[in-house]
Write an enzyme that holds these catalytic residues in place. Structure first.
Site, PDB file in Angstrom:
ATOM      1  N   ASP A 143      -9.487  -8.505  -0.917  1.00  0.00           N
ATOM      2  CA  ASP A 143      -8.863  -7.227  -1.289  1.00  0.00           C
ATOM      3  C   ASP A 143      -8.413  -7.330  -2.739  1.00  0.00           C
ATOM      4  O   ASP A 143      -7.216  -7.410  -3.031  1.00  0.00           O
ATOM      5  CB  ASP A 143      -7.682  -6.928  -0.359  1.00  0.00           C
ATOM      6  CG  ASP A 143      -7.044  -5.578  -0.630  1.00  0.00           C
ATOM      7  OD1 ASP A 143      -7.611  -4.795  -1.426  1.00  0.00           O
ATOM      8  OD2 ASP A 143      -5.978  -5.300  -0.044  1.00  0.00           O
ATOM      9  N   GLN A 163       0.836  -1.206   0.000  1.00  0.00           N
ATOM     10  CA  GLN A 163       0.000   0.000   0.000  1.00  0.00           C
ATOM     11  C   GLN A 163       0.870   1.254   0.000  1.00  0.00           C
ATOM     12  O   GLN A 163       1.836   1.349   0.762  1.00  0.00           O
ATOM     13  CB  GLN A 163      -0.920   0.007   1.229  1.00  0.00           C
ATOM     14  CG  GLN A 163      -1.976  -1.077   1.231  1.00  0.00           C
ATOM     15  CD  GLN A 163      -3.155  -0.758   0.322  1.00  0.00           C
ATOM     16  OE1 GLN A 163      -3.264   0.332  -0.237  1.00  0.00           O
ATOM     17  NE2 GLN A 163      -4.062  -1.703   0.190  1.00  0.00           N
ATOM     18  N   TYR A 171      -6.539 -12.905  -1.881  1.00  0.00           N
ATOM     19  CA  TYR A 171      -5.721 -11.833  -2.481  1.00  0.00           C
ATOM     20  C   TYR A 171      -4.759 -11.287  -1.419  1.00  0.00           C
ATOM     21  O   TYR A 171      -4.624 -10.077  -1.232  1.00  0.00           O
ATOM     22  CB  TYR A 171      -6.597 -10.690  -2.993  1.00  0.00           C
ATOM     23  CG  TYR A 171      -7.679 -11.068  -3.970  1.00  0.00           C
ATOM     24  CD1 TYR A 171      -7.444 -11.099  -5.337  1.00  0.00           C
ATOM     25  CD2 TYR A 171      -8.970 -11.361  -3.531  1.00  0.00           C
ATOM     26  CE1 TYR A 171      -8.448 -11.429  -6.240  1.00  0.00           C
ATOM     27  CE2 TYR A 171      -9.984 -11.690  -4.428  1.00  0.00           C
ATOM     28  CZ  TYR A 171      -9.716 -11.721  -5.773  1.00  0.00           C
ATOM     29  OH  TYR A 171     -10.717 -12.038  -6.664  1.00  0.00           O
ATOM     30  N   GLU A 217      -2.801 -16.385  -2.418  1.00  0.00           N
ATOM     31  CA  GLU A 217      -2.298 -15.346  -3.322  1.00  0.00           C
ATOM     32  C   GLU A 217      -1.916 -15.976  -4.656  1.00  0.00           C
ATOM     33  O   GLU A 217      -1.175 -16.964  -4.690  1.00  0.00           O
ATOM     34  CB  GLU A 217      -1.085 -14.651  -2.696  1.00  0.00           C
ATOM     35  CG  GLU A 217      -0.311 -13.731  -3.612  1.00  0.00           C
ATOM     36  CD  GLU A 217      -1.161 -12.635  -4.243  1.00  0.00           C
ATOM     37  OE1 GLU A 217      -1.046 -12.440  -5.466  1.00  0.00           O
ATOM     38  OE2 GLU A 217      -1.942 -12.001  -3.507  1.00  0.00           O
ATOM     39  N   CYS A 233     -10.732  -0.980  -4.110  1.00  0.00           N
ATOM     40  CA  CYS A 233     -10.105   0.227  -4.657  1.00  0.00           C
ATOM     41  C   CYS A 233     -10.886   0.742  -5.865  1.00  0.00           C
ATOM     42  O   CYS A 233     -10.405   1.609  -6.585  1.00  0.00           O
ATOM     43  CB  CYS A 233      -8.645  -0.034  -5.033  1.00  0.00           C
ATOM     44  SG  CYS A 233      -8.424  -1.347  -6.258  1.00  0.00           S
TER      45      CYS A 233
END
Length: 455
Positions: free
Chosen positions: A385, A287, A316, A337, A412
């Protein structure tokens, strides 16, 4: 012949009535929409019509005849040209309202969930200097190696030294590296004929640790004279712990190539979230706003409502930042992932922090969840996410079939969030609330955290 109410290159006065999701002012002439950069609702503006299309047109501000109370002085007019800070002319409180409204709009129009509470956007005390990573293009201008940013919708470089939304130490580092490259006559990349060498300078800086990583993106493996360049960078920037050269020989818009050459230290640096250490490689996703990341992860913790008895799946999971921050309050965390290198980084980060109740695997969450059920591992809480495209349809189906007690959705992209929430509600979940978080002040990007519970 088209009969539009405006003509290209015409100068007219308009009233701005709204902002688009991209932050452009909206005016209407006899019902015909015009989109205008650097214009705010409530303003009267003299514009030049730049483009006239079938359904809408574009205009350019010539004179602001009546200014909005929310208009503030800009840091640099070039930031509007390159798109770095498209909302820099809008007061920060109004930016937060704009972002809250964007989320409310998609919840109503896309998700068809107008009654779901959308809370006010959580903002920053100081909405500048927040980015911990910069990817700065390098080109030749006026016979000199220059750094800056591309004009919007082009690859014409506008030289810039101060970006203001980045950590000031990163801005300083870029300038120092640029000057070192000039000293040794390093040839900047020429995109038109795919010649030259130095394409981008990438700088990462740990907000809490101060550690810095430099990535030099080049067209060829040769970077001469590295025996002088590397010592000069280390002398100018003693906080640098890693220098990496990445080679991208292709004529492409993609920044990173496949070949990585280690020039100093290891291909990693360390930063912390809530006191936990995270190793970040040159290719890792991390991030970019460390202060707001902790604000956002606090909201994830609140929504997860862990008591120490829950099985948590972090879909994720990336390098494990969310899962590992939840681990101390969970029975066990399982991270999934799709990028194998990131899953390995997550495992390393668990060991780095002596966390033993977290397991990370490489693969697709929609395939991993059913396998867990087969092995009598039933998730109580699932954290998702996803990237901007949102959840894969197969994962939505799997979540509905798996029936966790709670889903915490970190997004996002409000549009794909709304799409996915509608599908999950149809599948038996209830959206309790949505909390927007401003991870990207001065821009139109919006993060959010949503809580869903099984009905």
């Amino acid at each position: 012949m088209n009969n539009f109410p405006v003509n290209k290159n015409e100068t007219i006065e308009v009233d701005i009535i709204d902002l688009t999701h991209e932050g452009m002012g909206v005016a209407k002439v006899d019902g015909y929409p015009l989109f205008i950069e650097n214009a705010l609702p409530g303003e009267k503006i003299e514009i030049k019509v730049l483009k006239v299309g079938k359904s809408f047109g574009y205009g350019k501000v010539l004179t602001i005849l009546k200014s909005s109370e929310d208009r503030v002085p800009v840091k640099d007019a070039n930031f509007t040209k390159v798109g770095i800070s498209p909302l820099q002319h809008l007061a920060y409180g109004a930016q937060l309202t704009f972002k809250t409204d964007q989320v409310k709009n998609v919840m109503q129009r896309v998700a068809k969930l107008p009654d779901v509470p959308v809370l006010g956007t959580l903002g920053m005390n100081n909405p500048w200097g927040y980015r911990n990573k910069a990817q700065i293009p390098v080109r030749k201008i006026d016979d000199k190696l220059q750094t800056g940013f591309f004009r919007k919708n082009s690859h014409d470089l506008i030289p810039l030294e101060h970006f203001y939304i980045q950590d000031p130490k990163i801005d300083e580092a870029v300038i120092k590296i640029r000057d070192i490259m000039r000293r040794y006559s390093i040839k900047p990349y020429n995109e038109s004929d795919n010649t030259g060498n130095l394409r981008h300078i990438v700088v990462r800086r740990g907000y809490h640790t101060g550690e810095m990583m430099i990535v030099l993106i080049t067209r060829t493996p040769k970077l001469f004279p590295t025996s002088k360049i590397i010592p000069d960078i280390l002398e100018a920037l003693p906080e640098v712990v890693s220098i990496v050269q990445n080679v991208n020989a292709k004529k492409t818009n993609v920044i990173f190539g496949d070949e990585t050459i280690l020039l100093h230290g290891e291909d990693k640096m360390i930063d912390t979230i809530f006191g936990l250490k995270f190793e970040i490689s040159s290719r890792s996703f991390y991030q970019v706003n460390p202060q707001q990341t902790e604000v956002m992860y606090n909201k994830v913790k609140e929504y997860a409502a862990l008591t120490g008895e829950e099985i948590v799946v972090d879909a994720y999971c990336g390098i494990g930042t969310i899962g590992l921050t939840l681990a101390k309050d969970a029975k066990h965390v399982y991270g999934v992932e799709v990028i194998e290198e990131a899953a390995k980084n997550a495992e390393s980060n668990a060991k780095l922090n002596d966390i033993t109740n977290a397991t990370f695997t490489a693969g697709l969450a929609e395939e991993a969840l059913p396998r867990m059920i087969e092995n009598d591992i039933k998730p109580d809480v699932v954290i998702v996410d996803p990237p901007r495209k949102g959840l894969e349809a197969s994962l939505v189906k799997t979540l509905i079939e798996t029936k966790p007690k709670r889903i915490v959705y970190v997004s996002c992209n409000p549009a794909t969030l709304a799409r996915d929430l509608a599908l999950l509600v149809e599948g038996g979940f209830e959206v309790k609330e949505v909390q927007p978080v401003d991870n990207f002040p001065q821009t139109t990007h919006i993060e959010s955290v949503s809580l869903l519970e099984r009905k």
